[in-house]
Design an enzyme around this catalytic site. Structure first.
Site, short mmCIF file in Angstrom:
data_model
loop_
_atom_site.label_atom_id
_atom_site.label_comp_id
_atom_site.label_asym_id
_atom_site.label_seq_id
_atom_site.Cartn_x
_atom_site.Cartn_y
_atom_site.Cartn_z
N CYS A 1 0.84 -1.19 0.00
CA CYS A 1 0.00 0.00 0.00
C CYS A 1 0.87 1.24 0.00
O CYS A 1 2.11 1.16 0.03
CB CYS A 1 -0.95 0.01 1.20
SG CYS A 1 -0.12 0.25 2.77
N CYS B 1 3.65 1.71 2.59
CA CYS B 1 4.94 1.04 2.34
C CYS B 1 5.84 1.95 1.52
O CYS B 1 7.03 2.10 1.82
CB CYS B 1 4.72 -0.27 1.59
SG CYS B 1 3.75 -1.50 2.48
N ASP C 1 6.45 32.41 -29.00
CA ASP C 1 7.47 32.92 -29.91
C ASP C 1 6.93 32.83 -31.34
O ASP C 1 6.24 31.88 -31.68
CB ASP C 1 8.75 32.10 -29.76
CG ASP C 1 9.82 32.54 -30.72
OD1 ASP C 1 10.09 33.74 -30.78
OD2 ASP C 1 10.39 31.68 -31.42
N ASP D 1 15.09 30.38 -26.93
CA ASP D 1 14.13 30.91 -25.96
C ASP D 1 14.32 30.33 -24.56
O ASP D 1 13.43 30.44 -23.72
CB ASP D 1 12.70 30.60 -26.43
CG ASP D 1 12.39 31.25 -27.77
OD1 ASP D 1 12.69 32.43 -27.93
OD2 ASP D 1 11.88 30.56 -28.65
#
Length: 736
Positions: free
Chosen positions: A19, A22, A429, A630
């Site tokens: 689960c 753990c 851009d 960029d």
């Protein structure tokens, strides 16, 4: 001065987690180690660990995990990604079949016990089987089939935490022990609950098996990508084609791809012409023409021509391998929305245990019924399910990132996937994003006293050393016309503005009209205005202070840009275009694309400032660029989208890499983010409402432990199944 850390990263498969508690315990133990940052994914059963190689090692990480009571399977270091994954899949299949065998044995032992539950609906609890036979049937289920819960509970408690195993072991042990005492002491007036302990264990095992099958489907995208990798390649040796394993290829090897075959590694076409289907990488179904000098990528499919290629990227250095690594890391990362579930999981087991004790005490003290108190406490313990909380987020992330990869949308981590849904402003851009990124010379406008061809020759001579798209367009046009270019000297460039240089001892200046105006050169408005109004980029040339002429360059809008802007607006996203062009040119491009707001004259180094200003209003800002020029603006944005076309820089620079070179992919990425987060919210709602309603009902005596066990077993399955519905998500068709 401290020496810089040598950071390493490793992904470790982990066996034995039951689960989310753990996973949280392993993560906590790993993060206690010096220089270690770990994220453990319960859904994928893997740990992504970054560590300082000087302070920790992979062996130490494995030792820490195993000390916590879990197993790290040994992986052959020489095995490739496909072989390692195949071995892992085989281990999981073997474990699944062994668990399936134990489940059917448990069913056979439990069915006779459950059969007598029919008497309970008549208000009685009659024994249809002798109690000694019930004890004989329930004991192997409790201590042989259910031994895994005791081991998991012991390891959890030894580590100072609780997990699902603690709840199951505690609840079923209480029911079995009480029933065993009643049977051995021959207390006929007391009921026995062997059917409850055995049925809960059987149902939890069934839930785990269903959960394992469903979880396997969440990683289907990774498995599909790995299966794409060809296993052999055809090399040209001594004039003959020789088939060799792909793993043996090295950069520089020349390989042959026949019609219909997959490209084995990344390379460059040396001879031949064909079309290649790159849908497995970009999601784009239309094949691309390939000629000498063009790049080809591993796992893409050759069309009808024969290609002879030179290997440039092999093994882990192919684009496909990079995509697989990125998808794995994204699937293993944690979204911010998961933090709430993690905090609840950390205290879940102690809180549920306390509620069970309160229910037991309340029913015994106030109702005076020890048996009912015990049954209700057991029901509380077995209906509580931390697994659903632990699976709610990672399963949706795994499916969402997998679907994105199949559509050419590569998400770096779960946080980026979550943030993308909140984008309110998208800075875009112009060159290469809205437009094709391959400008062409459309106009050559000389001043009086200079020929058109001479103006083009001078401009091309000045620009031939530049890699700027506008410069490349001018040089390409001059070479198409067979012009002999002069070599510039004394070249001085001003980024984003222009340059000055000498040709045959004469000084020239080239750049934007504004730059030439700064140098004192008068640019006639009558020549400039028509080009700017048509949305063309304009390059001006002068000799000293004498204006020579203008060159108009147009970068055509991508066919999908206008549709993409319209779709982004429909999603509630404002699109802002950033460009270095003058205001007139920018206005023409924005008008054609359907963009209402733009910023012109923005130099590359100023785009980050523009993005920061957009963020100043408190709105979430995304940035779309090429991932290279960029980079500062991408870093300044809340979420960055790189239209990278597969470049390594793009894969590293942005939060989301769009393999399809069009803005529609950014709209698809935002749509995928919103679909994934909707699934996460649904899953968390299911998990919370299940526990919020189920635990009080059990405490009030309104749920039988067997019914509670069945509900617990199915809660995790429902969450994973809901996540799998994301596999239906599709990007918008380009022809729509």
């Amino acid at each position: 001065m401290n020496a810089p850390e040598s950071r390493s990263a490793v992904d470790l498969p982990i066996e034995g987690m039951t689960c989310a508690a753990c996973a949280a315990r392993i993560e906590r133990q790993l993060n206690k180690l010096p220089g270690v940052t770990a994220a453990v994914n319960f859904a994928s059963e893997r740990a992504h660990v970054e560590f300082d190689a000087a302070a920790a090692s992979e062996a130490k990480l494995v030792e820490t995990i195993e000390k916590a009571g879990f197993k790290v399977p040994q992986v052959d270091p020489a095995a490739g990604l496909a072989e390692a994954r195949a071995a892992e899949k085989e281990r999981k299949a073997a474990a699944y079949h062994a668990e399936l065998k134990r489940f059917w044995i448990s069913v056979a032992l439990t069915l006779p016990l459950v059969a007598q539950m029919g008497t309970m609906f008549s208000g009685e609890h009659a024994d249809l089987l002798p109690r000694w036979l019930q004890l004989a049937l329930a004991t192997p289920v409790q201590f042989w089939i259910g031994w895994r819960f005791y081991v998991g509970a012991f390891n959890a408690l030894r580590g100072g935490a609780g997990n699902m195993d603690v709840l199951v072991a505690l609840g079923t042990s209480m029911a079995w022990a009480f029933s065993a005492v009643v049977t051995v002491a021959d207390l006929h007036h007391q009921h026995v609950y062997f059917e409850a302990s055995a049925a809960v264990i059987t149902l939890v095992l069934m839930g785990k098996l269903l959960e394992a099958r469903a979880k396997a489907k969440t990683s289907a995208a990774i498995e599909a990508l790995i299966r794409l990798q060809p296993q052999t390649a055809r090399l040209l040796r001594d004039g003959e084609l020789v088939e060799v394993p792909v793993a043996s290829l090295a950069p520089g090897d020349v390989f042959v791809v026949r019609p219909g075959e997959s490209v084995p590694v990344d390379g460059e076409v040396a001879e031949g012409a064909s079309s290649v289907n790159e849908a497995m990488l970009t999601g784009e179904s239309l094949p691309l023409a390939k000629n000498p000098g063009d790049k080809v990528f591993a796992a893409t499919v050759n069309g009808e021509g024969l290609l002879r290629c030179r290997a440039t990227g092999v093994g882990s250095h192919t684009l496909l391998a990079g995509i697989i690594r990125m998808v794995e890391q994204a699937q293993g990362s944690k979204a911010p929305v998961q933090r709430l579930a993690d905090r609840i999981s950390a205290i879940f087991v102690p809180v549920v245990t306390a509620i069970a004790l309160l229910a037991f005490a309340g029913w015994w003290l106030f109702a005076g019924d020890f048996t009912q108190a015990l049954v209700n406490a057991v029901a509380v313990l077995v209906i509580a399910c931390p697994c659903a909380l632990g699976l709610a987020t990672p399963t949706a992330i795994m499916v969402g990132t997998g679907r994105g990869a199949a559509a050419g949308i590569l998400v770096k981590n779960a946080e980026a996937l979550e943030l993308a849904k909140n984008v309110e402003v998208l800075a875009v851009d112009k060159t290469g994003t809205l437009t094709q990124g391959k400008p062409e010379v459309t106009d050559v406008v000389p001043n009086e006293g200079i020929a058109e061809c001479e103006l083009l020759r001078l401009a091309a001579s000045l620009e031939q050393g530049s890699t700027h798209p506008l410069a490349e367009a001018i040089v390409a046009r001059a070479r198409e016309q067979g012009m002999a270019l002069a070599q510039p000297s004394e070249l001085r460039a001003v980024a984003g503005k222009g340059l000055s240089a000498a040709l045959d001892g004469v000084g020239y200046t080239l750049g934007s009209p504004a730059y030439l105006a700064e140098q004192g050169v008068a640019v006639p408005e009558a020549l400039l205005a028509p080009l700017a109004a048509a949305g063309k980029s304009v390059i001006a040339v002068s000799c000293g202070l004498t204006f020579l002429g203008l060159i108009g360059v147009a970068d055509r809008l991508r066919p999908t840009s206008r549709a993409a802007v319209a779709r982004l607006k429909a999603q509630g996203v404002e699109v802002v275009m950033l460009t270095g062009d003058n205001a007139a040119t920018a206005a023409a491009i924005a008008r054609e694309a359907g963009i209402d707001r733009f910023e012109a004259g923005v130099l590359p180094q100023d785009k980050a400032t523009a993005v920061t200003q957009l963020k100043s209003g408190g709105r979430r800002v995304g940035m779309v660029g090429d991932g290279i020029n960029d980079a500062p603006a991408l870093a300044a944005a809340d979420v960055s989208f790189a239209i990278g076309g597969g470049s390594d820089v793009a894969l590293e620079a942005a939060d989301v890499t769009l393999m399809r070179s069009d803005l529609l992919s950014a709209a698809d990425a935002i749509d995928l983010s919103r679909a994934t987060l909707a699934k996460i919210r649904q899953n968390l709602f299911f998990a919370f409402i299940y526990n919020v309603l189920g635990i009080p009902l059990a405490a009030m005596g309104m749920l039988n432990p067997v019914i509670a066990g069945a509900a617990m077993a199915l809660s995790s399955v429902s969450v994973v199944s809901n996540s799998l519905l994301l596999r239906r998500w599709q990007p918008q068709r380009r022809d729509s």
